[in-house]
Design a protein around this motif. Structure first.
Motif, PDB file in Angstrom:
ATOM      1  N   TYR A 231     -11.252   0.521  21.030  1.00  0.00           N
ATOM      2  CA  TYR A 231     -10.288  -0.181  21.884  1.00  0.00           C
ATOM      3  C   TYR A 231      -8.961  -0.226  21.142  1.00  0.00           C
ATOM      4  O   TYR A 231      -8.823  -0.927  20.139  1.00  0.00           O
ATOM      5  CB  TYR A 231     -10.830  -1.586  22.160  1.00  0.00           C
ATOM      6  CG  TYR A 231     -10.037  -2.500  23.058  1.00  0.00           C
ATOM      7  CD1 TYR A 231      -8.882  -2.112  23.724  1.00  0.00           C
ATOM      8  CD2 TYR A 231     -10.488  -3.815  23.264  1.00  0.00           C
ATOM      9  CE1 TYR A 231      -8.205  -2.992  24.551  1.00  0.00           C
ATOM     10  CE2 TYR A 231      -9.827  -4.692  24.097  1.00  0.00           C
ATOM     11  CZ  TYR A 231      -8.678  -4.284  24.735  1.00  0.00           C
ATOM     12  OH  TYR A 231      -8.013  -5.152  25.560  1.00  0.00           O
ATOM     13  N   PHE A 232      -7.984   0.547  21.643  1.00  0.00           N
ATOM     14  CA  PHE A 232      -6.674   0.618  21.006  1.00  0.00           C
ATOM     15  C   PHE A 232      -5.637  -0.102  21.864  1.00  0.00           C
ATOM     16  O   PHE A 232      -5.676  -0.026  23.093  1.00  0.00           O
ATOM     17  CB  PHE A 232      -6.247   2.069  20.803  1.00  0.00           C
ATOM     18  CG  PHE A 232      -7.139   2.849  19.878  1.00  0.00           C
ATOM     19  CD1 PHE A 232      -7.047   2.693  18.506  1.00  0.00           C
ATOM     20  CD2 PHE A 232      -8.084   3.717  20.386  1.00  0.00           C
ATOM     21  CE1 PHE A 232      -7.880   3.404  17.646  1.00  0.00           C
ATOM     22  CE2 PHE A 232      -8.917   4.440  19.548  1.00  0.00           C
ATOM     23  CZ  PHE A 232      -8.814   4.281  18.171  1.00  0.00           C
ATOM     24  N   SER A 233      -4.705  -0.776  21.210  1.00  0.00           N
ATOM     25  CA  SER A 233      -3.653  -1.483  21.945  1.00  0.00           C
ATOM     26  C   SER A 233      -2.301  -1.279  21.287  1.00  0.00           C
ATOM     27  O   SER A 233      -2.156  -1.438  20.073  1.00  0.00           O
ATOM     28  CB  SER A 233      -3.946  -2.980  22.024  1.00  0.00           C
ATOM     29  OG  SER A 233      -2.856  -3.663  22.625  1.00  0.00           O
ATOM     30  N   ASN A 234      -1.320  -0.970  22.108  1.00  0.00           N
ATOM     31  CA  ASN A 234       0.054  -0.776  21.639  1.00  0.00           C
ATOM     32  C   ASN A 234       0.700  -2.107  21.271  1.00  0.00           C
ATOM     33  O   ASN A 234       1.786  -2.128  20.684  1.00  0.00           O
ATOM     34  CB  ASN A 234       0.871  -0.081  22.733  1.00  0.00           C
ATOM     35  CG  ASN A 234       2.063   0.687  22.182  1.00  0.00           C
ATOM     36  OD1 ASN A 234       2.154   0.950  20.978  1.00  0.00           O
ATOM     37  ND2 ASN A 234       2.979   1.054  23.049  1.00  0.00           N
ATOM     38  N   ASP A 235       0.048  -3.211  21.624  1.00  0.00           N
ATOM     39  CA  ASP A 235       0.572  -4.536  21.285  1.00  0.00           C
ATOM     40  C   ASP A 235       0.008  -5.082  19.981  1.00  0.00           C
ATOM     41  O   ASP A 235       0.393  -6.164  19.543  1.00  0.00           O
ATOM     42  CB  ASP A 235       0.264  -5.526  22.420  1.00  0.00           C
ATOM     43  CG  ASP A 235       1.192  -5.354  23.618  1.00  0.00           C
ATOM     44  OD1 ASP A 235       2.302  -4.823  23.431  1.00  0.00           O
ATOM     45  OD2 ASP A 235       0.799  -5.732  24.735  1.00  0.00           O
ATOM     46  N   ILE A 236      -0.940  -4.352  19.385  1.00  0.00           N
ATOM     47  CA  ILE A 236      -1.489  -4.773  18.098  1.00  0.00           C
ATOM     48  C   ILE A 236      -0.548  -4.295  16.997  1.00  0.00           C
ATOM     49  O   ILE A 236      -0.266  -3.106  16.876  1.00  0.00           O
ATOM     50  CB  ILE A 236      -2.894  -4.195  17.871  1.00  0.00           C
ATOM     51  CG1 ILE A 236      -3.854  -4.722  18.939  1.00  0.00           C
ATOM     52  CG2 ILE A 236      -3.405  -4.535  16.485  1.00  0.00           C
ATOM     53  CD1 ILE A 236      -4.064  -6.223  18.915  1.00  0.00           C
ATOM     54  N   GLU A 237      -0.072  -5.222  16.207  1.00  0.00           N
ATOM     55  CA  GLU A 237       0.975  -4.902  15.237  1.00  0.00           C
ATOM     56  C   GLU A 237       0.402  -4.524  13.875  1.00  0.00           C
ATOM     57  O   GLU A 237       0.682  -5.147  12.854  1.00  0.00           O
ATOM     58  CB  GLU A 237       1.943  -6.074  15.121  1.00  0.00           C
ATOM     59  CG  GLU A 237       2.678  -6.367  16.435  1.00  0.00           C
ATOM     60  CD  GLU A 237       3.589  -7.568  16.358  1.00  0.00           C
ATOM     61  OE1 GLU A 237       3.602  -8.231  15.292  1.00  0.00           O
ATOM     62  OE2 GLU A 237       4.283  -7.839  17.348  1.00  0.00           O
ATOM     63  N   ASP A 238      -0.420  -3.491  13.850  1.00  0.00           N
ATOM     64  CA  ASP A 238      -0.805  -2.894  12.576  1.00  0.00           C
ATOM     65  C   ASP A 238      -0.995  -1.403  12.806  1.00  0.00           C
ATOM     66  O   ASP A 238      -1.006  -0.934  13.939  1.00  0.00           O
ATOM     67  CB  ASP A 238      -2.054  -3.544  11.978  1.00  0.00           C
ATOM     68  CG  ASP A 238      -3.306  -3.316  12.804  1.00  0.00           C
ATOM     69  OD1 ASP A 238      -3.521  -2.180  13.274  1.00  0.00           O
ATOM     70  OD2 ASP A 238      -4.087  -4.259  12.977  1.00  0.00           O
ATOM     71  N   GLU A 239      -1.131  -0.650  11.753  1.00  0.00           N
ATOM     72  CA  GLU A 239      -1.107   0.801  11.864  1.00  0.00           C
ATOM     73  C   GLU A 239      -2.336   1.370  12.587  1.00  0.00           C
ATOM     74  O   GLU A 239      -2.280   2.467  13.129  1.00  0.00           O
ATOM     75  CB  GLU A 239      -0.989   1.429  10.482  1.00  0.00           C
ATOM     76  CG  GLU A 239      -2.125   1.104   9.530  1.00  0.00           C
ATOM     77  CD  GLU A 239      -1.933   1.711   8.162  1.00  0.00           C
ATOM     78  OE1 GLU A 239      -2.920   1.802   7.420  1.00  0.00           O
ATOM     79  OE2 GLU A 239      -0.785   2.067   7.838  1.00  0.00           O
ATOM     80  N   THR A 240      -3.423   0.624  12.613  1.00  0.00           N
ATOM     81  CA  THR A 240      -4.623   1.119  13.287  1.00  0.00           C
ATOM     82  C   THR A 240      -4.510   1.021  14.811  1.00  0.00           C
ATOM     83  O   THR A 240      -5.048   1.854  15.529  1.00  0.00           O
ATOM     84  CB  THR A 240      -5.883   0.369  12.845  1.00  0.00           C
ATOM     85  OG1 THR A 240      -5.830  -0.986  13.332  1.00  0.00           O
ATOM     86  CG2 THR A 240      -6.002   0.349  11.329  1.00  0.00           C
ATOM     87  N   GLY A 241      -3.845  -0.015  15.279  1.00  0.00           N
ATOM     88  CA  GLY A 241      -3.748  -0.239  16.709  1.00  0.00           C
ATOM     89  C   GLY A 241      -5.044  -0.687  17.333  1.00  0.00           C
ATOM     90  O   GLY A 241      -5.175  -0.735  18.559  1.00  0.00           O
ATOM     91  N   ILE A 242      -6.039  -1.035  16.515  1.00  0.00           N
ATOM     92  CA  ILE A 242      -7.354  -1.435  17.037  1.00  0.00           C
ATOM     93  C   ILE A 242      -7.309  -2.882  17.524  1.00  0.00           C
ATOM     94  O   ILE A 242      -6.869  -3.775  16.808  1.00  0.00           O
ATOM     95  CB  ILE A 242      -8.439  -1.262  15.963  1.00  0.00           C
ATOM     96  CG1 ILE A 242      -8.601   0.220  15.619  1.00  0.00           C
ATOM     97  CG2 ILE A 242      -9.753  -1.837  16.438  1.00  0.00           C
ATOM     98  CD1 ILE A 242      -9.579   0.496  14.498  1.00  0.00           C
ATOM     99  N   SER A 243      -7.777  -3.065  18.753  1.00  0.00           N
ATOM    100  CA  SER A 243      -7.802  -4.391  19.354  1.00  0.00           C
ATOM    101  C   SER A 243      -9.200  -4.986  19.289  1.00  0.00           C
ATOM    102  O   SER A 243     -10.189  -4.271  19.399  1.00  0.00           O
ATOM    103  CB  SER A 243      -7.365  -4.315  20.831  1.00  0.00           C
ATOM    104  OG  SER A 243      -7.566  -5.549  21.489  1.00  0.00           O
ATOM    105  N   PRO A 244      -9.311  -6.300  19.174  1.00  0.00           N
ATOM    106  CA  PRO A 244     -10.637  -6.935  19.291  1.00  0.00           C
ATOM    107  C   PRO A 244     -11.087  -6.907  20.741  1.00  0.00           C
ATOM    108  O   PRO A 244     -10.268  -6.944  21.659  1.00  0.00           O
ATOM    109  CB  PRO A 244     -10.377  -8.367  18.815  1.00  0.00           C
ATOM    110  CG  PRO A 244      -8.923  -8.623  19.137  1.00  0.00           C
ATOM    111  CD  PRO A 244      -8.237  -7.289  18.898  1.00  0.00           C
ATOM    112  N   TRP A 245     -12.388  -6.815  20.925  1.00  0.00           N
ATOM    113  CA  TRP A 245     -12.935  -6.777  22.280  1.00  0.00           C
ATOM    114  C   TRP A 245     -12.896  -8.185  22.912  1.00  0.00           C
ATOM    115  O   TRP A 245     -12.872  -8.315  24.109  1.00  0.00           O
ATOM    116  CB  TRP A 245     -14.374  -6.258  22.273  1.00  0.00           C
ATOM    117  CG  TRP A 245     -14.454  -4.866  21.748  1.00  0.00           C
ATOM    118  CD1 TRP A 245     -14.750  -4.463  20.473  1.00  0.00           C
ATOM    119  CD2 TRP A 245     -14.255  -3.649  22.489  1.00  0.00           C
ATOM    120  NE1 TRP A 245     -14.732  -3.090  20.367  1.00  0.00           N
ATOM    121  CE2 TRP A 245     -14.445  -2.566  21.598  1.00  0.00           C
ATOM    122  CE3 TRP A 245     -13.939  -3.378  23.826  1.00  0.00           C
ATOM    123  CZ2 TRP A 245     -14.328  -1.228  22.000  1.00  0.00           C
ATOM    124  CZ3 TRP A 245     -13.818  -2.053  24.218  1.00  0.00           C
ATOM    125  CH2 TRP A 245     -14.004  -0.992  23.314  1.00  0.00           C
TER     126      TRP A 245
END
Length: 245
Positions: A231-245
């Motif tokens: 689950y990737f999100s453009n609003d997650i502010e780290d280099e992985t872009g991985i969002s919590p479910w």
């Protein structure tokens, strides 16, 4: 030349994604509920130098429409490399849990959840003929149950009884699909392009369609070592872009 089919691609993020993928040399099937509108968009793109794009009519809530679109791709290409399930609707507003009707919720789920399943299942046989098949299901940060449970999240107070749950369901389905296809060269992920200024939200989002499309493409055109079931999100502010479910 790789081929990609994008649903809901005649405007906003879907259209920008089609443009960027075309510029990268992919052949793009631009999915649109209205063939007339889709062809008008393609004509404009052709005039701007985009030649490897074709409009294709598809209503993700209509199984016959999906089958016809699948048949066109199969007859012309014989396979499909990338499926981007982008079509989605917001539904009526406000969407309170206590008053939003079941029919209104069902309408959103028909497009955002069941529509994705219908399209995916129809195109899976063509995707299995690809050497590097990719399925990207376009989700939202509003589909994250973890973030919705965090009072410190910047969008904590944005609650929707239809739209958010439809994306949570989509996320859950994607996990199951990625697991099922884990022993094949598939990469199946959900991608949140972020809160983007589009017609979808009366241009209230801070992000641009260019950034949103670029993020989708980054996590779609991955190599054989790329992640799946993520689950990737453009609003997650780290280099992985991985969002919590």
């Amino acid at each position: 030349m790789q081929t990609v089919f994008i649903t809901g691609a005649n405007r906003s993020i879907g259209l920008e994604t089609a443009k960027q993928l075309s510029a990268k040399g992919l052949f793009v099937y631009l999915g649109s509920r209205s063939l007339e509108k889709g062809e008008a968009v393609v004509k404009e793109l052709n005039e701007k130098g985009f030649q490897n794009i074709k409009a294709i009519e598809v209503d993700v809530t209509n199984p016959d429409s999906i089958l016809q679109a699948r048949n066109i791709v199969e007859n012309e290409q014989g396979k499909l490399d990338i499926l981007i399930n982008n079509a989605g609707i917001l539904g009526v507003n406000p969407q309170t849990a206590s008053e939003t009707s079941v029919n209104d919720i069902k309408e959103v789920f028909e497009t955002n959840f069941f529509g994705v399943i219908n399209v995916t299942q129809a195109f899976l046989p063509l995707l299995k003929k690809s050497d590097n098949p990719r399925i990207s299901n376009i989700t939202s940060g509003l589909g994250s149950l973890t973030l919705h449970s965090d009072p410190e999240w910047k969008y904590y107070h944005v609650k929707t009884a239809a739209y958010g749950p439809s994306k949570s369901a989509l996320n859950a389905y994607t996990i199951v699909l990625a697991y099922e296809l884990r022993d094949l060269p598939f990469k199946v992920n959900v991608i949140d392009p972020g809160y983007t200024a589009t017609d979808f939200n009366a241009h209230s989002g801070p992000g641009s369609v260019e950034s949103a499309a670029s993020f989708i493409i980054k996590h779609t055109l991955t190599d054989e070592n790329g992640p799946t079931g993520q689950y990737f999100s453009n609003d997650i502010e780290d280099e992985t872009g991985i969002s919590p479910w």
